[in-house]
Design a protein around this motif. Structure first.
Motif, PDB file in Angstrom:
ATOM      1  N   HIS A 274       0.867  -1.181   0.000  1.00 43.83           N
ATOM      2  CA  HIS A 274       0.000   0.000   0.000  1.00 43.83           C
ATOM      3  C   HIS A 274       0.905   1.233   0.000  1.00 43.83           C
ATOM      4  CE1 HIS A 274      -3.376  -2.606   1.119  1.00 43.83           C
ATOM      5  NE2 HIS A 274      -2.557  -3.151   2.013  1.00 43.83           N
ATOM      6  N   ALA A 275       0.404   2.306  -0.595  1.00 45.14           N
ATOM      7  CA  ALA A 275       1.194   3.541  -0.598  1.00 45.14           C
ATOM      8  C   ALA A 275       0.296   4.736  -0.877  1.00 45.14           C
ATOM      9  CB  ALA A 275       2.311   3.480  -1.636  1.00 45.14           C
ATOM     10  N   THR A 276       0.688   5.878  -0.324  1.00 42.24           N
ATOM     11  CA  THR A 276       0.028   7.153  -0.605  1.00 42.24           C
ATOM     12  C   THR A 276       1.107   8.165  -0.941  1.00 42.24           C
ATOM     13  OG1 THR A 276      -1.729   6.651   0.973  1.00 42.24           O
ATOM     14  CG2 THR A 276      -1.501   8.943   0.286  1.00 42.24           C
ATOM     15  N   ILE A 277       0.933   8.836  -2.082  1.00 43.73           N
ATOM     16  CA  ILE A 277       1.896   9.850  -2.526  1.00 43.73           C
ATOM     17  C   ILE A 277       1.140  11.149  -2.729  1.00 43.73           C
ATOM     18  CG2 ILE A 277       3.353  10.593  -4.455  1.00 43.73           C
ATOM     19  CD1 ILE A 277       2.939   6.909  -3.591  1.00 43.73           C
ATOM     20  N   LYS A 278       1.628  12.215  -2.123  1.00 47.75           N
ATOM     21  CA  LYS A 278       0.992  13.525  -2.257  1.00 47.75           C
ATOM     22  C   LYS A 278       2.056  14.585  -2.470  1.00 47.75           C
ATOM     23  CE  LYS A 278      -2.961  12.436   0.765  1.00 47.75           C
ATOM     24  NZ  LYS A 278      -3.684  12.815   2.007  1.00 47.75           N
ATOM     25  N   THR A 279       1.713  15.623  -3.233  1.00 47.76           N
ATOM     26  CA  THR A 279       2.597  16.780  -3.401  1.00 47.76           C
ATOM     27  C   THR A 279       1.812  18.039  -3.085  1.00 47.76           C
ATOM     28  OG1 THR A 279       2.074  17.030  -5.768  1.00 47.76           O
ATOM     29  CG2 THR A 279       3.936  15.621  -5.205  1.00 47.76           C
ATOM     30  N   ALA A 280       2.518  18.996  -2.503  1.00 47.55           N
ATOM     31  CA  ALA A 280       1.923  20.301  -2.212  1.00 47.55           C
ATOM     32  C   ALA A 280       2.998  21.346  -2.457  1.00 47.55           C
ATOM     33  CB  ALA A 280       1.415  20.367  -0.781  1.00 47.55           C
ATOM     34  N   GLY A 281       2.784  22.187  -3.460  1.00 43.94           N
ATOM     35  CA  GLY A 281       3.818  23.146  -3.826  1.00 43.94           C
ATOM     36  C   GLY A 281       5.046  22.404  -4.312  1.00 43.94           C
TER      37      GLY A 281
END
Length: 441
Positions: A274-281
């Motif tokens: 399982h994995a979660t990848i997020k970007t912000a700016g």
């Protein structure tokens, strides 16, 4: 006959079960295109999916990975380099085709070229010596990628014979190439660790570079200079109740970041469940739930520290140290030897390079610093440009991936109405260079 018919139906069922189902959706999200992949789970399939997207220079803004038993589901939120959704039908069709066949494995041959693998201690002028040797041995460099990290260098160089234009398969010539390059890499102080090898085919180029630097244990060496305080923050903890090791990564976002991390985990024989990848700016946050291929979590403190070290190295290898210079000119024998010799004579060190040729044109990208790794003097850069050619060698900024769309539009108007490259033209060029589509000009 009936038994044969049953076998045929069974093979069809197995094929349908193992063939990934791919859906590309532009309606759900207003800022990105969703790419959904459902597939039977096997080791390495996540890496192959990410590889398809990053090879097209697409930016993965978010991703959700989950496996349920033997089944695997990936959802990627992707944009082009300008931050726009995917609209070009030829690109979408290519992604669907490529992701739809990843279960059956992919191999990246060298397209009729001879592949040279080099690892050793980095030093000022090393690349100029390498390319000088190849020019002297009548080897035409068609493509190459060079990475440096923690005082080490790894390079994959694809060559062909200058006279015949064919791969180099003469065993005596190959022995001469290996011997001379090994002497160059050894220098005065790298007698043991310098390595060269020659082959007719390799795995994915950037994956192979990661493998070469991993085998060279660059992660276990101290950096010569510490330029940035923005190092990746990586933690590894075990979730004993579920039998997972949880890897958390926070770092500066950049192109191909997810590929570099997943590549390293895969080659270290960990499976991402399982994995979660997020970007912000300009920041990226990734969380992975992993186990060994044998189903066990990380079991010791030395292993935990090694995972952290290896992931830090994987993220930093592609970090762009120095000024980005682009050389675009007519290709000719000895061009790379001349350009890199000019860098060396002016005290410029190449920290990363991407060499490519399309028909008779060379498009080469170099990242350069001064001799000890500090920012290069602008006057030195201009002097080098004058010697090589002001119109051929230009100073380029990194792609402005993280700018908001409104800022990009204002920028386009401010430059006399110049239009930013669309995804269609940008990715079509990548596909054309890879020989996957034909030119319509």
């Amino acid at each position: 006959m009936e038994w044969t018919a049953c076998l045929d139906e069974y093979e069809k069922l197995v094929y349908r079960m193992n063939t990934p189902r791919v859906v590309i959706d532009n309606a759900v999200c207003s800022t990105a295109t969703l790419v959904k992949v459902d597939s039977a789970r096997r080791h390495g399939i996540l890496l192959e999916a990410v590889q398809v997207l990053t090879d097209l220079n697409l930016s993965i803004k978010k991703a959700y990975i989950s496996s349920d038993g033997r089944w695997f589901m990936d959802v990627f939120h992707v944009t082009d380099q300008n931050g726009d959704k995917l609209t070009d039908e030829s690109v979408i069709h290519y992604i669907e085709q490529s992701l739809g066949t990843i279960h059956f494995g992919t191999s990246n041959c060298s397209n009729g070229l001879t592949a040279l693998e080099l690892t050793g201690t980095d030093r000022l002028g090393l690349l100029s010596e390498v390319f000088a040797v190849l020019a002297d041995l009548q080897c035409n460099v068609v493509e190459s990628k060079v990475w440096t990290h923690n005082g080490r260098i790894a390079s994959l160089i694809y060559v062909k014979d200058c006279d015949s234009g064919c791969p180099i398969d003469d065993s005596q010539k190959i022995d001469r190439i290996e011997a001379r390059l090994r002497n160059v890499l050894k220098g005065d102080n790298d007698i043991r660790s310098a390595k060269t090898s020659v082959s007719m085919a390799v795995t994915h180029t950037e994956r192979r570079l990661h493998q070469m630097m991993f085998a060279d244990r660059d992660y276990d060496r101290k950096p010569i200079l510490q330029h940035s305080t923005d190092s990746p923050v990586i933690t590894v903890q075990n979730w004993a109740e579920r039998g997972y090791s949880i890897v958390n990564i926070q770092c500066k976002d950049r192109a191909k970041l997810l590929f570099d991390v997943v590549c390293t985990l895969t080659d270290m024989d960990y499976v991402v469940f399982h994995a979660t990848i997020k970007t912000a700016g300009d920041r990226g946050h990734m969380e992975f739930y992993i186990r060994h291929t044998d189903g066990t979590p990380i079991s010791s403190e030395p292993e935990r520290q090694r995972v952290i070290q290896c992931l830090q190295a994987a993220i930093q290898r592609r970090a762009s140290e120095g000024v980005r210079l682009e050389l675009c000119t007519e290709d000719r024998q000895g061009l790379l030897a001349y350009v890199t010799r000019t860098f060396r004579e002016n005290g410029l060190n190449v920290t990363r390079a991407e060499i490519s040729t399309t028909k008779d044109n060379a498009l080469n990208v170099f990242y350069v610093t001064d001799a000890i790794g500090n920012p290069a003097d602008p006057n030195t850069i201009e002097s080098v440009r004058q010697k090589i050619g002001l119109s051929d060698l230009k100073v380029k900024e990194l792609p402005l991936i993280y700018h908001a769309k409104g800022e990009r539009e204002e920028q386009a108007v401010g430059v006399g109405g110049a239009v930013l490259l669309s995804l269609g033209s940008l990715v079509r060029r990548n596909l054309y260079n890879l020989g996957l589509i034909r030119s319509h000009s």
